[in-house]
Design an enzyme around this catalytic site. Structure first.
Site, short mmCIF file in Angstrom:
data_model
loop_
_atom_site.label_atom_id
_atom_site.label_comp_id
_atom_site.label_asym_id
_atom_site.label_seq_id
_atom_site.Cartn_x
_atom_site.Cartn_y
_atom_site.Cartn_z
N GLY A 122 0.79 -1.24 0.00
CA GLY A 122 0.00 0.00 0.00
C GLY A 122 0.81 1.28 0.00
O GLY A 122 0.35 2.31 0.50
N SER A 123 2.02 1.25 -0.61
CA SER A 123 2.81 2.49 -0.61
C SER A 123 2.19 3.53 -1.55
O SER A 123 2.27 4.73 -1.28
CB SER A 123 4.27 2.21 -0.97
OG SER A 123 4.40 1.81 -2.31
N ASN A 124 1.57 3.09 -2.65
CA ASN A 124 0.88 4.06 -3.52
C ASN A 124 -0.32 4.65 -2.79
O ASN A 124 -0.61 5.85 -2.92
CB ASN A 124 0.45 3.40 -4.83
CG ASN A 124 1.59 3.37 -5.83
OD1 ASN A 124 1.96 4.40 -6.40
ND2 ASN A 124 2.17 2.20 -6.03
N ASN A 155 -5.78 2.20 -12.89
CA ASN A 155 -4.77 1.31 -12.33
C ASN A 155 -3.39 1.89 -12.62
O ASN A 155 -3.22 2.67 -13.56
CB ASN A 155 -4.87 -0.08 -12.99
CG ASN A 155 -3.85 -1.06 -12.43
OD1 ASN A 155 -3.61 -1.11 -11.22
ND2 ASN A 155 -3.22 -1.83 -13.31
N HIS A 165 0.60 0.64 -13.32
CA HIS A 165 1.42 -0.53 -13.66
C HIS A 165 2.88 -0.09 -13.73
O HIS A 165 3.18 0.94 -14.34
CB HIS A 165 0.97 -1.12 -15.00
CG HIS A 165 1.69 -2.39 -15.34
ND1 HIS A 165 1.39 -3.60 -14.75
CD2 HIS A 165 2.73 -2.63 -16.18
CE1 HIS A 165 2.21 -4.53 -15.22
NE2 HIS A 165 3.03 -3.97 -16.08
N ASP A 194 -4.47 -5.32 -17.50
CA ASP A 194 -3.44 -4.39 -18.00
C ASP A 194 -3.71 -3.90 -19.43
O ASP A 194 -2.78 -3.71 -20.22
CB ASP A 194 -2.04 -5.05 -17.98
CG ASP A 194 -1.52 -5.23 -16.57
OD1 ASP A 194 -2.00 -4.54 -15.66
OD2 ASP A 194 -0.63 -6.08 -16.38
N GLU A 243 6.19 6.16 -9.37
CA GLU A 243 4.76 5.86 -9.15
C GLU A 243 4.18 6.81 -8.11
O GLU A 243 3.11 7.38 -8.29
CB GLU A 243 4.59 4.42 -8.67
CG GLU A 243 4.96 3.36 -9.68
CD GLU A 243 4.61 1.96 -9.18
OE1 GLU A 243 3.52 1.76 -8.64
OE2 GLU A 243 5.46 1.05 -9.34
C1 GRF Z 1 3.12 -1.10 -7.61
O1 GRF Z 1 4.35 -1.33 -8.21
C2 GRF Z 1 2.05 -0.92 -8.64
O2 GRF Z 1 2.50 -0.33 -9.83
C3 GRF Z 1 1.61 -2.33 -8.92
O3 GRF Z 1 1.67 -2.98 -7.68
C4 GRF Z 1 2.64 -2.33 -6.84
C5 GRF Z 1 1.92 -1.97 -5.57
O4 GRF Z 1 2.79 -1.44 -4.60
N1 GRF Z 1 0.32 -2.38 -9.56
P1 GRF Z 1 2.19 -0.76 -3.30
O5 GRF Z 1 1.28 -1.79 -2.65
O6 GRF Z 1 1.43 0.46 -3.73
O7 GRF Z 1 3.36 -0.44 -2.43
#
Ligand code: GRF
Length: 197
Positions: free
Chosen positions: A11-13, A106, A108, A149, A178
């Site tokens: 969940g870093s994003n 999404n 990627h 995708d 990201e």
């Molecule tokens: C990220 O690299 C994203 O692009 C992919 O899954 C990963 C998720 O990372 N779809 P996080 O859970 O957001 O850290």
């Protein structure tokens, strides 16, 4: 604009999105987190911030139809406007894609259509980029449709592959990008959304 974030793990994003909301650069709020993984770190982050989490596992439902109906009901109950996939490792059921037309995005960690599709997740993506001898990779943000995708690309940003890179070092560089661009693109989407209201 009410966001539901779908995630499976770290969940870093999701955290980068929360940070942008806190800073006021993203005019949205996360009203729900959806996961299939009860031990997802991202779900813990959500709960620590008072964001509701729903655990939806396909295997707890008799069929795909009732699973999708439960997902749509949860999204409607929380008045979700847009769905943001942030490391969600499952397919979004087609009925959910239909219920949120053009409102699911999404991220990627490569330049789609290259290095996408089945098996292209986590370090596999970055290893494939290295094995192919690419000198540039990047990040793609795209709409979600019924094919993995596959949906229309909204934005792409490149990231260099450097000599001596491993899947881990390359993945870390891509992840930094990201965290920069996902909140930025969501802010644009939110801006357009609010101007239509
Ligand atoms: C990220 O690299 C994203 O692009 C992919 O899954 C990963 C998720 O990372 N779809 P996080 O859970 O957001 O850290």
């Amino acid at each position: 604009m009410n966001l539901a974030v779908f995630l499976s793990g770290r969940g870093s994003n999701f955290e980068a999105i929360l940070e942008a909301i806190d800073k006021g650069t993203l005019a949205a709020s996360v009203c729900l987190v959806v996961t299939h993984n009860p031990s997802a770190l991202g779900a813990r982050t959500a709960l620590s911030r008072g964001i509701p989490v729903v655990l939806l596992q396909r295997e707890s439902f008799p069929d795909g139809g009732s699973f999708a109906t439960a997902m749509i009901a949860a999204l409607q109950r929380h008045s979700v406007d847009w769905i943001v996939l942030a490391g969600y490792m499952k397919m979004v059921p087609p009925a959910v894609v239909k219920a949120f037309p053009g409102q699911i995005v999404n991220i990627h960690p490569a330049l789609l259509p290259k290095f996408g599709g089945k098996g292209m997740f986590g370090h596999h993506v970055h290893q494939a980029v290295l094995d192919a001898g690419e000198t540039v990779t990047g990040v793609t943000i795209h709409f979600v449709d019924e094919i993995y995708d596959h949906g229309l690309v909204i934005a792409q940003e490149t990231v260099p592959v450097l000599p001596g890179d491993t899947a881990a070092t390359l993945g870390a560089r891509v992840l930094e990008m990201e965290h920069l661009i996902y909140p930025r693109i969501l802010a644009k989407i939110a801006g357009e959304y609010h101007s239509r209201q």
